[in-house]
Design a protein around this motif. Structure first.
Motif, PDB file in Angstrom:
ATOM      1  N   GLY A   1      -1.025 -12.842 -11.618  1.00 46.90           N
ATOM      2  CA  GLY A   1      -2.007 -11.965 -12.235  1.00 46.90           C
ATOM      3  C   GLY A   1      -1.346 -10.828 -12.986  1.00 46.90           C
ATOM      4  O   GLY A   1      -0.181 -10.903 -13.384  1.00 46.90           O
ATOM      5  N   GLU A   2      -2.087  -9.772 -13.128  1.00 46.96           N
ATOM      6  CA  GLU A   2      -1.620  -8.628 -13.914  1.00 46.96           C
ATOM      7  C   GLU A   2      -0.640  -7.730 -13.156  1.00 46.96           C
ATOM      8  O   GLU A   2      -0.174  -6.733 -13.694  1.00 46.96           O
ATOM      9  N   TYR A   3      -0.298  -8.104 -11.927  1.00 47.89           N
ATOM     10  CA  TYR A   3       0.565  -7.250 -11.102  1.00 47.89           C
ATOM     11  C   TYR A   3       1.988  -7.779 -10.998  1.00 47.89           C
ATOM     12  O   TYR A   3       2.754  -7.362 -10.142  1.00 47.89           O
ATOM     13  N   SER A   4       2.353  -8.690 -11.886  1.00 50.59           N
ATOM     14  CA  SER A   4       3.665  -9.332 -11.789  1.00 50.59           C
ATOM     15  C   SER A   4       4.810  -8.325 -11.910  1.00 50.59           C
ATOM     16  O   SER A   4       5.813  -8.447 -11.206  1.00 50.59           O
ATOM     17  N   GLU A   5       4.681  -7.322 -12.764  1.00 44.47           N
ATOM     18  CA  GLU A   5       5.756  -6.328 -12.912  1.00 44.47           C
ATOM     19  C   GLU A   5       5.963  -5.551 -11.618  1.00 44.47           C
ATOM     20  O   GLU A   5       7.099  -5.263 -11.234  1.00 44.47           O
ATOM     21  N   ILE A   6       4.875  -5.205 -10.950  1.00 41.34           N
ATOM     22  CA  ILE A   6       4.968  -4.473  -9.687  1.00 41.34           C
ATOM     23  C   ILE A   6       5.655  -5.337  -8.638  1.00 41.34           C
ATOM     24  O   ILE A   6       6.607  -4.907  -7.980  1.00 41.34           O
ATOM     25  N   VAL A   7       5.189  -6.572  -8.489  1.00 41.03           N
ATOM     26  CA  VAL A   7       5.757  -7.484  -7.492  1.00 41.03           C
ATOM     27  C   VAL A   7       7.213  -7.786  -7.817  1.00 41.03           C
ATOM     28  O   VAL A   7       8.061  -7.833  -6.920  1.00 41.03           O
ATOM     29  N   ASN A   8       7.535  -7.956  -9.083  1.00 40.16           N
ATOM     30  CA  ASN A   8       8.916  -8.230  -9.469  1.00 40.16           C
ATOM     31  C   ASN A   8       9.841  -7.076  -9.103  1.00 40.16           C
ATOM     32  O   ASN A   8      11.018  -7.293  -8.807  1.00 40.16           O
ATOM     33  N   SER A   9       9.320  -5.851  -9.088  1.00 40.53           N
ATOM     34  CA  SER A   9      10.153  -4.719  -8.665  1.00 40.53           C
ATOM     35  C   SER A   9      10.498  -4.831  -7.182  1.00 40.53           C
ATOM     36  O   SER A   9      11.576  -4.438  -6.751  1.00 40.53           O
ATOM     37  N   TRP A  10       9.602  -5.386  -6.400  1.00 43.02           N
ATOM     38  CA  TRP A  10       9.864  -5.563  -4.963  1.00 43.02           C
ATOM     39  C   TRP A  10      10.858  -6.685  -4.739  1.00 43.02           C
ATOM     40  O   TRP A  10      11.636  -6.655  -3.796  1.00 43.02           O
ATOM     41  N   LEU A  11      10.818  -7.699  -5.615  1.00 47.52           N
ATOM     42  CA  LEU A  11      11.689  -8.869  -5.473  1.00 47.52           C
ATOM     43  C   LEU A  11      13.093  -8.608  -5.998  1.00 47.52           C
ATOM     44  O   LEU A  11      14.053  -9.227  -5.540  1.00 47.52           O
ATOM     45  N   GLY A  12      13.213  -7.719  -6.954  1.00 45.89           N
ATOM     46  CA  GLY A  12      14.500  -7.484  -7.598  1.00 45.89           C
ATOM     47  C   GLY A  12      15.295  -6.366  -6.944  1.00 45.89           C
ATOM     48  O   GLY A  12      14.950  -5.863  -5.874  1.00 45.89           O
ATOM     49  N   ASP A  13      16.357  -5.987  -7.628  1.00 46.58           N
ATOM     50  CA  ASP A  13      17.266  -4.964  -7.115  1.00 46.58           C
ATOM     51  C   ASP A  13      16.882  -3.549  -7.518  1.00 46.58           C
ATOM     52  O   ASP A  13      17.448  -2.589  -7.022  1.00 46.58           O
ATOM     53  N   GLN A  14      15.939  -3.416  -8.442  1.00 45.28           N
ATOM     54  CA  GLN A  14      15.526  -2.088  -8.865  1.00 45.28           C
ATOM     55  C   GLN A  14      14.662  -1.434  -7.787  1.00 45.28           C
ATOM     56  O   GLN A  14      14.302  -2.057  -6.807  1.00 45.28           O
ATOM     57  N   GLN A  15      14.353  -0.169  -7.997  1.00 43.80           N
ATOM     58  CA  GLN A  15      13.516   0.549  -7.038  1.00 43.80           C
ATOM     59  C   GLN A  15      12.118  -0.063  -7.000  1.00 43.80           C
ATOM     60  O   GLN A  15      11.565  -0.425  -8.033  1.00 43.80           O
ATOM     61  N   ASN A  16      11.573  -0.171  -5.798  1.00 41.76           N
ATOM     62  CA  ASN A  16      10.233  -0.736  -5.636  1.00 41.76           C
ATOM     63  C   ASN A  16       9.191   0.176  -6.258  1.00 41.76           C
ATOM     64  O   ASN A  16       9.220   1.387  -6.046  1.00 41.76           O
ATOM     65  N   VAL A  17       8.282  -0.408  -7.012  1.00 41.93           N
ATOM     66  CA  VAL A  17       7.142   0.340  -7.519  1.00 41.93           C
ATOM     67  C   VAL A  17       6.229   0.617  -6.332  1.00 41.93           C
ATOM     68  O   VAL A  17       5.894  -0.282  -5.561  1.00 41.93           O
ATOM     69  N   ALA A  18       5.877   1.880  -6.172  1.00 43.09           N
ATOM     70  CA  ALA A  18       5.027   2.285  -5.050  1.00 43.09           C
ATOM     71  C   ALA A  18       3.584   1.874  -5.311  1.00 43.09           C
ATOM     72  O   ALA A  18       3.163   1.697  -6.460  1.00 43.09           O
ATOM     73  N   LEU A  19       2.851   1.733  -4.242  1.00 43.85           N
ATOM     74  CA  LEU A  19       1.440   1.387  -4.319  1.00 43.85           C
ATOM     75  C   LEU A  19       0.581   2.593  -3.983  1.00 43.85           C
ATOM     76  O   LEU A  19       1.040   3.551  -3.375  1.00 43.85           O
ATOM     77  N   SER A  20      -0.674   2.499  -4.354  1.00 39.14           N
ATOM     78  CA  SER A  20      -1.697   3.455  -3.925  1.00 39.14           C
ATOM     79  C   SER A  20      -2.823   2.633  -3.310  1.00 39.14           C
ATOM     80  O   SER A  20      -2.902   1.420  -3.529  1.00 39.14           O
ATOM     81  N   SER A  21      -3.672   3.282  -2.570  1.00 43.10           N
ATOM     82  CA  SER A  21      -4.816   2.573  -1.972  1.00 43.10           C
ATOM     83  C   SER A  21      -5.679   1.931  -3.046  1.00 43.10           C
ATOM     84  O   SER A  21      -6.141   0.799  -2.890  1.00 43.10           O
ATOM     85  N   ASP A  22      -5.897   2.655  -4.146  1.00 42.54           N
ATOM     86  CA  ASP A  22      -6.718   2.113  -5.240  1.00 42.54           C
ATOM     87  C   ASP A  22      -6.094   0.859  -5.830  1.00 42.54           C
ATOM     88  O   ASP A  22      -6.792  -0.119  -6.115  1.00 42.54           O
ATOM     89  N   LEU A  23      -4.779   0.870  -6.005  1.00 40.85           N
ATOM     90  CA  LEU A  23      -4.098  -0.283  -6.576  1.00 40.85           C
ATOM     91  C   LEU A  23      -4.154  -1.479  -5.626  1.00 40.85           C
ATOM     92  O   LEU A  23      -4.427  -2.598  -6.050  1.00 40.85           O
ATOM     93  N   VAL A  24      -3.941  -1.241  -4.337  1.00 37.79           N
ATOM     94  CA  VAL A  24      -4.020  -2.341  -3.364  1.00 37.79           C
ATOM     95  C   VAL A  24      -5.413  -2.941  -3.373  1.00 37.79           C
ATOM     96  O   VAL A  24      -5.579  -4.162  -3.302  1.00 37.79           O
ATOM     97  N   GLN A  25      -6.419  -2.090  -3.489  1.00 39.44           N
ATOM     98  CA  GLN A  25      -7.800  -2.567  -3.504  1.00 39.44           C
ATOM     99  C   GLN A  25      -8.053  -3.484  -4.698  1.00 39.44           C
ATOM    100  O   GLN A  25      -8.840  -4.421  -4.611  1.00 39.44           O
ATOM    101  N   LYS A  26      -7.352  -3.251  -5.796  1.00 41.11           N
ATOM    102  CA  LYS A  26      -7.473  -4.108  -6.974  1.00 41.11           C
ATOM    103  C   LYS A  26      -6.652  -5.383  -6.817  1.00 41.11           C
ATOM    104  O   LYS A  26      -7.037  -6.441  -7.304  1.00 41.11           O
ATOM    105  N   MET A  27      -5.511  -5.284  -6.129  1.00 44.07           N
ATOM    106  CA  MET A  27      -4.579  -6.409  -6.007  1.00 44.07           C
ATOM    107  C   MET A  27      -5.018  -7.444  -4.970  1.00 44.07           C
ATOM    108  O   MET A  27      -4.823  -8.639  -5.165  1.00 44.07           O
ATOM    109  N   ILE A  28      -5.561  -6.978  -3.860  1.00 50.24           N
ATOM    110  CA  ILE A  28      -5.902  -7.843  -2.731  1.00 50.24           C
ATOM    111  C   ILE A  28      -7.427  -7.907  -2.638  1.00 50.24           C
ATOM    112  O   ILE A  28      -8.089  -6.871  -2.667  1.00 50.24           O
ATOM    113  N   ASN A  29      -7.975  -9.103  -2.486  1.00 52.48           N
ATOM    114  CA  ASN A  29      -9.431  -9.195  -2.452  1.00 52.48           C
ATOM    115  C   ASN A  29      -9.989  -8.479  -1.219  1.00 52.48           C
ATOM    116  O   ASN A  29      -9.337  -8.393  -0.180  1.00 52.48           O
ATOM    117  N   SER A  30     -11.186  -7.972  -1.372  1.00 51.30           N
ATOM    118  CA  SER A  30     -11.785  -7.136  -0.327  1.00 51.30           C
ATOM    119  C   SER A  30     -11.978  -7.885   0.990  1.00 51.30           C
ATOM    120  O   SER A  30     -11.862  -7.304   2.062  1.00 51.30           O
TER     121      SER A  30
END
Length: 126
Positions: free
Chosen positions: A44-73
């Motif tokens: 989906g549209e969150y590939s850049e965020i997830v790729n930061s967690w998978l790679g060697d760069q610093q992890n992109v942080a999440l917020s509650s609002d973002l998680v609510q958009k990423m994961i179904n309710s």
């Protein structure tokens, strides 16, 4: 006592953290495993965020609002129900642990389908 309980105890975690991690790991398995969650988010549209967690760069942080958009309710409500907490607290657990969990479980930019989540516990909480 399950293997997960044993590992959590060996890590010297306080009871609250131990229960948070245990509940989250059980929820991850209920969702089909970490690789399933990562595959879904990457498609989906969150590939850049997830790729930061998978790679060697610093992890992109999440917020509650973002998680609510990423994961179904429904999945968030399942976590809350499993943990006996409200959905806001469930969102906060995902904010806190999901990037770390993916980061620790990945190598060469992917999450192995056979990743033993129990073995990641000590890395996740230290």
């Amino acid at each position: 006592m399950s293997l997960l309980d044993t590992v959590l105890g060996m890590c010297g975690l306080n009871n609250q953290t131990s229960q948070e991690v245990k509940g989250l790991l059980e929820w991850v398995e209920q969702q089909g495993g970490l690789h399933t969650i990562v595959d879904h988010l990457q498609s989906g549209e969150y590939s850049e965020i997830v790729n930061s967690w998978l790679g060697d760069q610093q992890n992109v942080a999440l917020s509650s609002d973002l998680v609510q958009k990423m994961i179904n309710s429904e999945a968030i409500e399942q976590l809350a129900s499993r943990m006996g907490i409200n959905t806001g607290d469930a969102l906060n657990l995902l904010v806190k642990y999901l990037p770390q969990l993916v980061d620790k479980a990945s190598s060469a930019g992917t999450v192995d389908k056979k990743t033993d989540l129990t073995s990641l516990v000590s890395q996740l909480v230290h």
